[in-house]
Design an enzyme around this catalytic site. Structure first.
Site, PDB file in Angstrom:
ATOM      1  N   LYS A 134       6.546   1.972   0.468  1.00  0.00           N
ATOM      2  CA  LYS A 134       5.143   2.356   0.276  1.00  0.00           C
ATOM      3  C   LYS A 134       4.324   2.055   1.530  1.00  0.00           C
ATOM      4  O   LYS A 134       3.487   2.854   1.949  1.00  0.00           O
ATOM      5  CB  LYS A 134       4.574   1.572  -0.912  1.00  0.00           C
ATOM      6  CG  LYS A 134       3.076   1.637  -1.046  1.00  0.00           C
ATOM      7  CD  LYS A 134       2.594   0.851  -2.230  1.00  0.00           C
ATOM      8  CE  LYS A 134       2.245  -0.575  -1.940  1.00  0.00           C
ATOM      9  NZ  LYS A 134       0.831  -0.833  -1.665  1.00  0.00           N
ATOM     10  N   ASN A 135       4.575   0.880   2.127  1.00  0.00           N
ATOM     11  CA  ASN A 135       3.752   0.474   3.270  1.00  0.00           C
ATOM     12  C   ASN A 135       4.081   1.239   4.546  1.00  0.00           C
ATOM     13  O   ASN A 135       3.391   1.097   5.549  1.00  0.00           O
ATOM     14  CB  ASN A 135       3.868  -1.035   3.509  1.00  0.00           C
ATOM     15  CG  ASN A 135       3.173  -1.823   2.395  1.00  0.00           C
ATOM     16  OD1 ASN A 135       2.408  -1.261   1.620  1.00  0.00           O
ATOM     17  ND2 ASN A 135       3.452  -3.118   2.316  1.00  0.00           N
ATOM     18  N   CYS A 154     -10.840  -8.039  -1.859  1.00  0.00           N
ATOM     19  CA  CYS A 154     -10.014  -7.700  -2.999  1.00  0.00           C
ATOM     20  C   CYS A 154      -9.507  -8.990  -3.593  1.00  0.00           C
ATOM     21  O   CYS A 154      -9.836 -10.076  -3.121  1.00  0.00           O
ATOM     22  CB  CYS A 154      -8.865  -6.782  -2.588  1.00  0.00           C
ATOM     23  SG  CYS A 154      -7.595  -7.652  -1.718  1.00  0.00           S
ATOM     24  N   ARG A 197     -10.216 -10.015   3.394  1.00  0.00           N
ATOM     25  CA  ARG A 197      -9.575  -8.904   4.098  1.00  0.00           C
ATOM     26  C   ARG A 197     -10.558  -8.142   4.989  1.00  0.00           C
ATOM     27  O   ARG A 197     -11.052  -7.070   4.649  1.00  0.00           O
ATOM     28  CB  ARG A 197      -8.850  -7.985   3.110  1.00  0.00           C
ATOM     29  CG  ARG A 197      -7.804  -8.743   2.324  1.00  0.00           C
ATOM     30  CD  ARG A 197      -7.022  -7.891   1.384  1.00  0.00           C
ATOM     31  NE  ARG A 197      -5.872  -7.250   1.997  1.00  0.00           N
ATOM     32  CZ  ARG A 197      -4.933  -6.608   1.317  1.00  0.00           C
ATOM     33  NH1 ARG A 197      -5.015  -6.514   0.022  1.00  0.00           N
ATOM     34  NH2 ARG A 197      -3.925  -6.041   1.924  1.00  0.00           N
ATOM     35  N   ASP A 214       4.007 -10.560   0.992  1.00  0.00           N
ATOM     36  CA  ASP A 214       4.241  -9.721  -0.186  1.00  0.00           C
ATOM     37  C   ASP A 214       5.423 -10.189  -1.028  1.00  0.00           C
ATOM     38  O   ASP A 214       5.676  -9.633  -2.111  1.00  0.00           O
ATOM     39  CB  ASP A 214       4.477  -8.260   0.237  1.00  0.00           C
ATOM     40  CG  ASP A 214       3.169  -7.548   0.545  1.00  0.00           C
ATOM     41  OD1 ASP A 214       2.103  -8.120   0.266  1.00  0.00           O
ATOM     42  OD2 ASP A 214       3.226  -6.418   1.066  1.00  0.00           O
ATOM     43  N   ARG A 252       1.427   0.676  -8.706  1.00  0.00           N
ATOM     44  CA  ARG A 252       0.995   0.946  -7.338  1.00  0.00           C
ATOM     45  C   ARG A 252       2.145   0.729  -6.363  1.00  0.00           C
ATOM     46  O   ARG A 252       2.093   1.247  -5.244  1.00  0.00           O
ATOM     47  CB  ARG A 252      -0.151   0.004  -6.952  1.00  0.00           C
ATOM     48  CG  ARG A 252      -1.405   0.214  -7.744  1.00  0.00           C
ATOM     49  CD  ARG A 252      -2.517  -0.643  -7.215  1.00  0.00           C
ATOM     50  NE  ARG A 252      -2.614  -0.464  -5.760  1.00  0.00           N
ATOM     51  CZ  ARG A 252      -3.218  -1.307  -4.936  1.00  0.00           C
ATOM     52  NH1 ARG A 252      -3.773  -2.394  -5.409  1.00  0.00           N
ATOM     53  NH2 ARG A 252      -3.263  -1.061  -3.651  1.00  0.00           N
TER      54      ARG A 252
HETATM   55  C1  UD1 Z   1      -1.168  -7.646   4.898  1.00  0.00           C
HETATM   56  C2  UD1 Z   1       0.169  -8.153   5.396  1.00  0.00           C
HETATM   57  C3  UD1 Z   1       1.183  -7.082   5.119  1.00  0.00           C
HETATM   58  C4  UD1 Z   1       1.154  -6.742   3.622  1.00  0.00           C
HETATM   59  C5  UD1 Z   1      -0.258  -6.374   3.161  1.00  0.00           C
HETATM   60  C6  UD1 Z   1      -0.376  -6.177   1.670  1.00  0.00           C
HETATM   61  C7  UD1 Z   1       0.672  -9.494   7.345  1.00  0.00           C
HETATM   62  C8  UD1 Z   1       0.352  -9.775   8.773  1.00  0.00           C
HETATM   63  N1  UD1 Z   1       0.038  -8.472   6.799  1.00  0.00           N
HETATM   64  O1  UD1 Z   1      -1.467  -6.474   5.620  1.00  0.00           O
HETATM   65  O2  UD1 Z   1       2.450  -7.516   5.509  1.00  0.00           O
HETATM   66  O3  UD1 Z   1       2.025  -5.698   3.339  1.00  0.00           O
HETATM   67  O4  UD1 Z   1      -1.137  -7.408   3.526  1.00  0.00           O
HETATM   68  O5  UD1 Z   1      -0.271  -7.365   0.983  1.00  0.00           O
HETATM   69  O6  UD1 Z   1       1.497 -10.157   6.759  1.00  0.00           O
HETATM   70  N2  UD1 Z   1      -7.825  -9.562   9.362  1.00  0.00           N
HETATM   71  C9  UD1 Z   1      -8.968  -9.783  10.060  1.00  0.00           C
HETATM   72  N3  UD1 Z   1      -9.602  -8.707  10.644  1.00  0.00           N
HETATM   73  C10 UD1 Z   1      -9.111  -7.438  10.542  1.00  0.00           C
HETATM   74  C11 UD1 Z   1      -7.925  -7.219   9.838  1.00  0.00           C
HETATM   75  C12 UD1 Z   1      -7.286  -8.311   9.246  1.00  0.00           C
HETATM   76  O7  UD1 Z   1      -9.450 -10.894  10.158  1.00  0.00           O
HETATM   77  O8  UD1 Z   1      -9.723  -6.501  11.058  1.00  0.00           O
HETATM   78  C13 UD1 Z   1      -7.134 -10.689   8.703  1.00  0.00           C
HETATM   79  C14 UD1 Z   1      -7.016 -10.471   7.195  1.00  0.00           C
HETATM   80  O9  UD1 Z   1      -8.158 -10.907   6.484  1.00  0.00           O
HETATM   81  C15 UD1 Z   1      -5.759 -11.294   6.888  1.00  0.00           C
HETATM   82  C16 UD1 Z   1      -4.912 -11.146   8.158  1.00  0.00           C
HETATM   83  O10 UD1 Z   1      -5.823 -10.771   9.196  1.00  0.00           O
HETATM   84  O11 UD1 Z   1      -6.088 -12.633   6.709  1.00  0.00           O
HETATM   85  C17 UD1 Z   1      -3.806 -10.110   8.067  1.00  0.00           C
HETATM   86  O12 UD1 Z   1      -4.425  -8.882   7.803  1.00  0.00           O
HETATM   87  P1  UD1 Z   1      -3.673  -7.505   7.833  1.00  0.00           P
HETATM   88  O13 UD1 Z   1      -2.306  -7.670   8.388  1.00  0.00           O
HETATM   89  O14 UD1 Z   1      -4.547  -6.472   8.419  1.00  0.00           O
HETATM   90  O15 UD1 Z   1      -3.630  -7.210   6.333  1.00  0.00           O
HETATM   91  P2  UD1 Z   1      -2.970  -5.984   5.730  1.00  0.00           P
HETATM   92  O16 UD1 Z   1      -2.909  -4.817   6.627  1.00  0.00           O
HETATM   93  O17 UD1 Z   1      -3.629  -5.829   4.437  1.00  0.00           O
END
Ligand code: UD1
Length: 423
Positions: A22-23, A117, A122, A307, A399
């Site tokens: 999915k990702n 969320c 996030r 995850d 999902r």
């Molecule tokens: C994250 C996981 C991903 C998982 C997904 C769903 C990691 C690095 N990422 O991806 O493996 O599949 O959740 O559960 O393991 N952040 C910021 N600023 C930004 C973007 C992110 O501060 O602009 C922070 C987020 O709040 C979080 C961290 O960075 O604490 C990782 O974020 P990110 O990797 O972007 O999250 P997802 O893409 O949702």
């Protein structure tokens, strides 16, 4: 709302073929906005999140249709709207991945802010910073990110302040059609990002450094269509591996390249499970054993995936001793803990760590699913429990897990769904 009933106690024996990731599917679907040509995707899982991304793309004017059980055709020739509305974005944060493609191809995008969320705040600041570095003008209006560029985006050097899967993806997507060279550093290097880059290169993009934290992207004037088969879902694979470790038995998990789940397998091997990788490297036999309590912390890839944290913690509930699980990616990802405790687990939380004292058995209970991975952890806890478990609000599961009940039933689990159950 649907519920799932699990009558625990059956060990798992059989074969499970994992679905496409999915990702990987979600950003790759967003990447189809970068070309007027047709894109054909294979091994696409039939999940609610995929339908949500289809709905979002269709809202932009993309034409998409299923042309096989897991085969999706997408054509973004006639884009009519560059707005990603709140009604769709609120359902799925991955919607933000249309920002990079729309901005770089059309010079304009208007994306509803995804908001927080269940698992944490996030942030999206890094998504915005990378667009600015590429020359975009960004403003916030009424909860929307308004991104504009005069002419094409311009290649730039950008260092992500924090490793982010989501922001890395948006940066890559935007840089493919920028003018000149972009160098992105401190990138996430998850296998799903590798899959996206490989697909973009098939579309004519020029990305190098794939799989590392430093990517170089030579901007192209245009990209063309392609056919791409998605990689297997390592989180789904890891979920079934944790399940057999907890419940007992022996299963073969196939459809996934061993290299991308090796980190998971090595951690599970420390807990006492044994593994055999078949010669093709695409299937693995996993055998349960007495569960040893072993500490774990979530990290960016190639560390242990956030995850899989809930599923791993569930395995540890029946460990022979005490283990500590640290969640380093999200600030609030322990919602499964109170529900697991209702099933007899002994877990206490201290900030971003959970201390799990192994118990001899879990008991069935009525529990409530709160997010995707928490939901599946309750299902696997139910498989190990002595009596019946009812997991409510399983829409989260739909999902991310294709045919979950069927795949488990095929391995001997007593699990079924009640459609339209009360909340
Ligand atoms: C994250 C996981 C991903 C998982 C997904 C769903 C990691 C690095 N990422 O991806 O493996 O599949 O959740 O559960 O393991 N952040 C910021 N600023 C930004 C973007 C992110 O501060 O602009 C922070 C987020 O709040 C979080 C961290 O960075 O604490 C990782 O974020 P990110 O990797 O972007 O999250 P997802 O893409 O949702």
């Amino acid at each position: 709302m649907d519920s799932i009933i699990v009558n625990g106690g059956n060990k798992l024996y059989g074969n499970i073929i994992v679905s496409g990731a999915k990702n990987a599917a979600l950003p790759i679907m967003a990447a189809s906005l970068l070309t007027c040509d047709k894109v054909i995707l294979q091994n696409v899982p039939r999940l609610v999140d995929i339908e949500t991304m289809k709905e979002l793309l269709n809202n932009h004017g993309t034409f998409s249709r299923w042309i096989g059980e897991n085969k999706l055709e997408i054509c973004s020739e006639n884009i009519t709207s560059k707005i990603a509305p709140y009604d769709i974005v609120k359902k799925m944060r991955a919607s933000i991945w249309v920002l990079g493609p729309l901005l770089t191809r059309f010079g304009y995008a208007e994306i509803s802010m995804p908001g927080g969320c269940a698992i944490g705040a996030r942030m999206v600041d890094q998504h915005i910073e990378v667009m600015k570095a590429l020359g975009a003008k960004i403003s916030m209006q009424k909860g929307y990110i308004i991104a504009k560029s005069e002419g094409r985006l311009r290649g730039a050097h950008f260092n992500f302040a924090k490793i982010s899967v989501g922001a890395t993806i948006n940066g890559i997507l935007a840089a493919t059609l920028s003018d000149g060279q972009t160098m992105l550093s401190n990138c996430a290097s998850e296998p799903e990002i590798v899959d996206l880059c490989n697909m973009l290169n098939k579309m004519g993009a020029k990305i190098s450094g794939i799989g590392t934290q430093k990517l170089t992207i030579e901007g192209c004037k245009e990209l063309h269509g392609t056919t791409h088969t998605l990689i297997g879902d390592r989180i789904e694979a890891g979920t079934y591996l944790c399940a057999v470790g907890l419940v007992g038995g022996e299963i073969t998990v196939s459809g996934i390249n061993y290299n991308i789940i090796e980190n998971t397998v090595l951690q599970l091997a420390k807990t006492g499970m044994s593994f055999k990788v078949n010669d093709d490297n695409f299937s693995i036999i996993a055998k349960a054993n007495t569960i040893k309590s072993v500490d774990m912390q979530t990290e960016v890839y190639p560390g242990f995936a956030t995850d899989l944290q809930a599923q791993y913690m569930t395995l540890m509930t029946l460990g022979n001793n005490t283990s500590v699980v640290a969640e380093n990616i999200f600030e609030n990802r322990f919602m499964h803990v109170p529900e697991l405790c209702r099933m007899g687990a002994n877990i206490s939380i201290d900030g971003h760590t959970a201390i799990i004292r192994g118990v001899n058995e879990l008991n069935g209970a009525e529990v409530m699913a709160s997010d995707l991975r928490a939901s599946v952890s309750l299902i696997i806890a139910g498989l190990a429990a002595k009596t019946q478990t009812k997991v409510r609000r399983v829409y989260h599961l739909d999902r991310g897990y294709e045919n979950l009940e069927k795949k488990l039933q095929n391995c001997g689990a007593d699990v079924h769904r009640i459609h339209g159950d009360s909340v």
